[in-house]
Design a protein around this motif. Structure first.
Motif, PDB file in Angstrom:
ATOM      1  N   VAL A 191       0.838  -1.216   0.000  1.00 25.37           N
ATOM      2  CA  VAL A 191       0.000   0.000   0.000  1.00 25.37           C
ATOM      3  C   VAL A 191       0.867   1.257   0.000  1.00 25.37           C
ATOM      4  N   ASP A 192       1.984   1.252   0.722  1.00 21.59           N
ATOM      5  CA  ASP A 192       2.862   2.435   0.712  1.00 21.59           C
ATOM      6  C   ASP A 192       3.383   2.679  -0.712  1.00 21.59           C
ATOM      7  N   ALA A 193       3.860   1.619  -1.370  1.00 22.47           N
ATOM      8  CA  ALA A 193       4.377   1.776  -2.744  1.00 22.47           C
ATOM      9  C   ALA A 193       3.263   2.226  -3.692  1.00 22.47           C
ATOM     10  N   VAL A 195       0.633   4.030  -2.921  1.00 22.14           N
ATOM     11  CA  VAL A 195       0.292   5.448  -2.696  1.00 22.14           C
ATOM     12  C   VAL A 195       1.431   6.362  -3.160  1.00 22.14           C
ATOM     13  N   HIS A 196       2.687   5.919  -3.035  1.00 21.30           N
ATOM     14  CA  HIS A 196       3.783   6.738  -3.597  1.00 21.30           C
ATOM     15  C   HIS A 196       3.563   6.945  -5.090  1.00 21.30           C
ATOM     16  N   THR A 197       3.149   5.879  -5.757  1.00 13.18           N
ATOM     17  CA  THR A 197       2.908   6.000  -7.205  1.00 13.18           C
ATOM     18  C   THR A 197       1.758   6.984  -7.459  1.00 13.18           C
ATOM     19  N   THR A 265      -1.704  13.511   0.796  1.00 16.55           N
ATOM     20  CA  THR A 265      -2.093  12.333   1.581  1.00 16.55           C
ATOM     21  C   THR A 265      -0.985  11.985   2.577  1.00 16.55           C
ATOM     22  N   HIS A 266       0.269  12.036   2.120  1.00 15.85           N
ATOM     23  CA  HIS A 266       1.379  11.722   3.021  1.00 15.85           C
ATOM     24  C   HIS A 266       1.484  12.723   4.172  1.00 15.85           C
ATOM     25  N   MET A 267       1.346  14.002   3.867  1.00 13.26           N
ATOM     26  CA  MET A 267       1.527  15.001   4.929  1.00 13.26           C
ATOM     27  C   MET A 267       0.437  14.867   6.000  1.00 13.26           C
ATOM     28  N   ASP A 279       0.517   2.849  11.882  1.00 12.37           N
ATOM     29  CA  ASP A 279       1.576   2.565  10.890  1.00 12.37           C
ATOM     30  C   ASP A 279       1.434   3.508   9.695  1.00 12.37           C
ATOM     31  N   HIS A 280       2.587   3.895   9.133  1.00 11.58           N
ATOM     32  CA  HIS A 280       2.592   4.853   8.021  1.00 11.58           C
ATOM     33  C   HIS A 280       1.613   4.468   6.901  1.00 11.58           C
ATOM     34  N   ALA A 281       1.745   3.231   6.377  1.00 11.15           N
ATOM     35  CA  ALA A 281       0.901   2.841   5.234  1.00 11.15           C
ATOM     36  C   ALA A 281      -0.574   2.851   5.616  1.00 11.15           C
ATOM     37  N   THR A 283      -2.059   4.876   7.611  1.00 14.45           N
ATOM     38  CA  THR A 283      -2.612   6.248   7.553  1.00 14.45           C
ATOM     39  C   THR A 283      -2.950   6.613   6.105  1.00 14.45           C
ATOM     40  N   LEU A 284      -2.133   6.124   5.181  1.00 18.22           N
ATOM     41  CA  LEU A 284      -2.365   6.457   3.765  1.00 18.22           C
ATOM     42  C   LEU A 284      -3.654   5.802   3.268  1.00 18.22           C
ATOM     43  N   ALA A 285      -3.898   4.570   3.739  1.00 11.19           N
ATOM     44  CA  ALA A 285      -5.113   3.863   3.328  1.00 11.19           C
ATOM     45  C   ALA A 285      -6.364   4.593   3.820  1.00 11.19           C
TER      46      ALA A 285
HETATM   47 ZN    ZN Z   1       4.888   6.528   2.135  1.00  8.64          ZN
END
Ligand code: ZN
Ligand code: NZQ
Length: 386
Positions: A191-193, A195-197, A265-267, A279-281, A283-285
C-alpha cells in the motif's frame, strides 16, 4: 512534460545472496557503524551475514531504532559516531532504519541544533557521512532516494527532509530478506508503494505518457501481486522480487520526473502517525480514498485514465467511472487488510480538530499539486474519512 533534473547516484545490487557484496561495496578502510531496528535483523541471521561480509573492517552495531524513527534515538547514534569516529554508516532494515541513518549521516557534521535540519527540510545540509543500505522491508523507497522522515515525540511532530547529499552509496536488495516479514508488513509495503505512485501520477495531465505508463505498470503490478503475497503459504521469490523492485521504483525519482506531484495524503498521514502511532501505510489507506473523493474535480482527467487503465473501468458516465475508480482503490486497500476509515481506529471529530491544528503548526497549509489544500480542505478530507 515539465522541465526536470534527474539525479540518482545510488548503486543497486539486486537479487539472491547479495549481502556478500558488502565486501566490495564498503570502502576497505572504512570504520563502519551498522544500524538496526529491534530484533529482526539479528533473529533472521542478516546481521551475522553483514558482519561476516565486512571482514576485517572495524565495525560496531547500534540497535534500537524504532518504527517511525525518533530524533531522540537518532541523536544517541550521532553522539556515538562523533565519539568513536565512524566514517561509514550501514543501515540494515526497512524505511525507519534507513531514514534514521540519513538523519544521523547529516547530523554528525552539522553545526548547531540538529533539529534545524528538520525545520529547514534539509536545505541547510552541506555534507554528510557516507552510508549504504541492506534492505529488509520493501515499502518506502528510501533505499534509492534522498528523503527521510523523523519524529520528535516531545512535540508530536513527524517531519520530512531531503538533500542531494543523502542518497545511499549503494543498496543491497535481496528479496529473500523479506521472507521473515509478518503479513501485516507485506501489506503495508504494497500500500505504501501504491500510494507513492499515486502521489506522482494522480494529479493532472501534462503530456507525459511515458511517466504515466511507468506509474500504471507499477500500480497494476502491485494490484496483481498484493493479494497473492497475503495468501501464499510459502514465500514466492518472484513475487517478493517484484514487490521489492516496484517499491524501489515507485519512489526513486523516475516516475515523478517532469510531472506535478501531490503528497497531501502523506503530509496528513504523518500527522496521524505522530498523534496516534498508526503505521505509516495504514494512515495512507485512510486518507487517499477520501482525498480522491474531495479532489475529484481537480483530478477529473487522471481519475478517468486511472480507472480505465488500472481497473478496466470503461462503462457509465464520467462521474460514475470516477466513483468506481475511487471505490476500487478503497476496496483494494481493504482487501490488503488495511482499514480505510478513521472509525476503524476509534477516531472521530476530536481527532480531526487536533489534526488540523497540527497541520497548521507544521506549516502544512498549502498542500497538493495546486498548493490549494488548505486546512479547510484537509478537514473535508478527514471528515470524508470518518
Ligand atoms: Zn509513504
Ligand atoms: O525493528 P525490527 O525488529 O527490525 O522490526 C521491523 C519493524 O518492527 C520489522 N522488520 C523489518 N524488516 C523485517 C522485519 N521483520 C521481520 N523480517 C524482516 N525482514 O518491520 C517493522 C516496520 O519497519 P519500518 O522500517 O518501520 O517499516 P517501513 O519500511 O514501512 O518504514 C516506515 C518509515 O518510513 C517512512 C515512514 O514515514 C516511516 O517512518 N517513510 C520514508 C520514506 C522515504 N524515506 O522516502 C517515504 C515514505 O513515504 C515514508 O514516509
Amino acid at each position: 512534460m515539465n522541465n526536470f533534473d534527474f539525479y540518482n547516484p545510488t548503486h543497486i545490487a539486486f537479487g539472491k545472496d547479495r549481502v556478500g557484496d558488502l565486501s566490495r561495496l564498503v570502502p576497505a578502510s572504512a570504520k563502519v557503524l551498522i544500524l538496526v531496528g529491534g530484533a529482526s535483523a539479528e533473529k533472521n541471521g542478516t546481521l551475522a551475514e553483514v558482519r561476516q561480509a565486512l571482514g576485517t573492517r572495524t565495525h560496531s552495531t547500534f540497535s534500537g531504532i524504532e518504527p517511525n524513527p525518533s530524533f531522540e534515538t537518532a541523536m544517541k547514534a550521532v553522539d556515538l559516531v562523533r565519539q568513536e569516529g565512524f566514517d561509514f554508516l550501514l543501515a540494515v532494515g526497512g524505511g525507519s532504519v534507513i531514514d534514521a541513518t540519513k538523519f544521523i549521516a547529516a547530523a554528525v557534521p552539522f553545526e548547531g541544533d540538529a533539529w534545524n535540519i528538520l525545520l529547514q527540510r534539509g536545505s541547510n545540509i552541506t555534507h554528510a557521512v557516507s552510508f549504504g543500505v541492506v534492505l529488509t522491508l520493501p515499502a518506502t523507497g528510501s533505499e534509492m532516494n534522498n528523503g527521510a522522515v523523523i519524529t520528535r515525540h516531545d512535540i508530536s511532530a513527524k517531519l520530512p527532509f531531503r538533500s542531494p547529499h543523502l542518497f545511499p552509496k549503494f543498496s543491497i536488495l535481496d528479496p529473500t530478506k523479506t521472507y521473515t516479514l509478518p503479513v501485516k508488513q507485506l501489506a503495508n509495503g504494497v500500500v505504501d508503494a501504491f500510494v507513492h505512485t499515486m502521489e506522482q501520477y494522480l494529479t493532472y495531465p501534462v503530456n507525459a505518457p511515458l511517466q504515466d505508463r511507468f506509474a500504471e505498470g507499477l500500480l497494476q503490478t502491485l494490484v496483481e501481486i498484493g493479494p497473492r503475497l497475503l495468501t501464499a503459504t510459502e514465500p514466492d521469490y518472484d513475487d517478493r522480487a517484484s514487490l521489492t523492485w516496484a517499491a524501489t521504483l515507485a519512489l526513486n525519482g523516475l516516475i515523478g520526473a517532469g510531472v506535478p506531484q501531490d503528497w497531501a495524503t502523506h503530509m496528513i498521514g504523518h500527522e496521524l502517525t505522530a498523534q496516534y502511532n498508526i503505521d505509516h501505510a495504514r494512515t495512507l489507506a485512510i486518507v487517499l480514498p477520501a482525498m480522491l473523493h474531495e479532489r475529484r474535480a481537480q483530478k477529473h482527467d487522471k481519475l478517468l485514465q486511472y480507472g480505465q487503465r488500472v481497473w478496466g473501468i470503461c462503462e457509465g458516465t464520467e462521474d460514475e467511472r470516477i466513483t468506481a475508480a475511487i471505490d476500487a482503490t478503497r476496496d483494494f486497500f481493504e482487501r490488503m487488510g488495511l482499514p480505510t476509515r478513521l472509525s476503524a481506529y476509534d477516531l472521530g471529530q476530536d481527532a480531526i480538530d487536533l489534526m488540523i491544528q497540527q497541520l497548521e503548526a507544521h506549516g502544512m497549509t498549502k498542500l497538493g499539486e495546486h498548493g490549494d489544500i488548505t486546512p479547510a480542505a484537509s478537514r473535508r478530507v478527514l471528515v470524508a474519512a470518518l
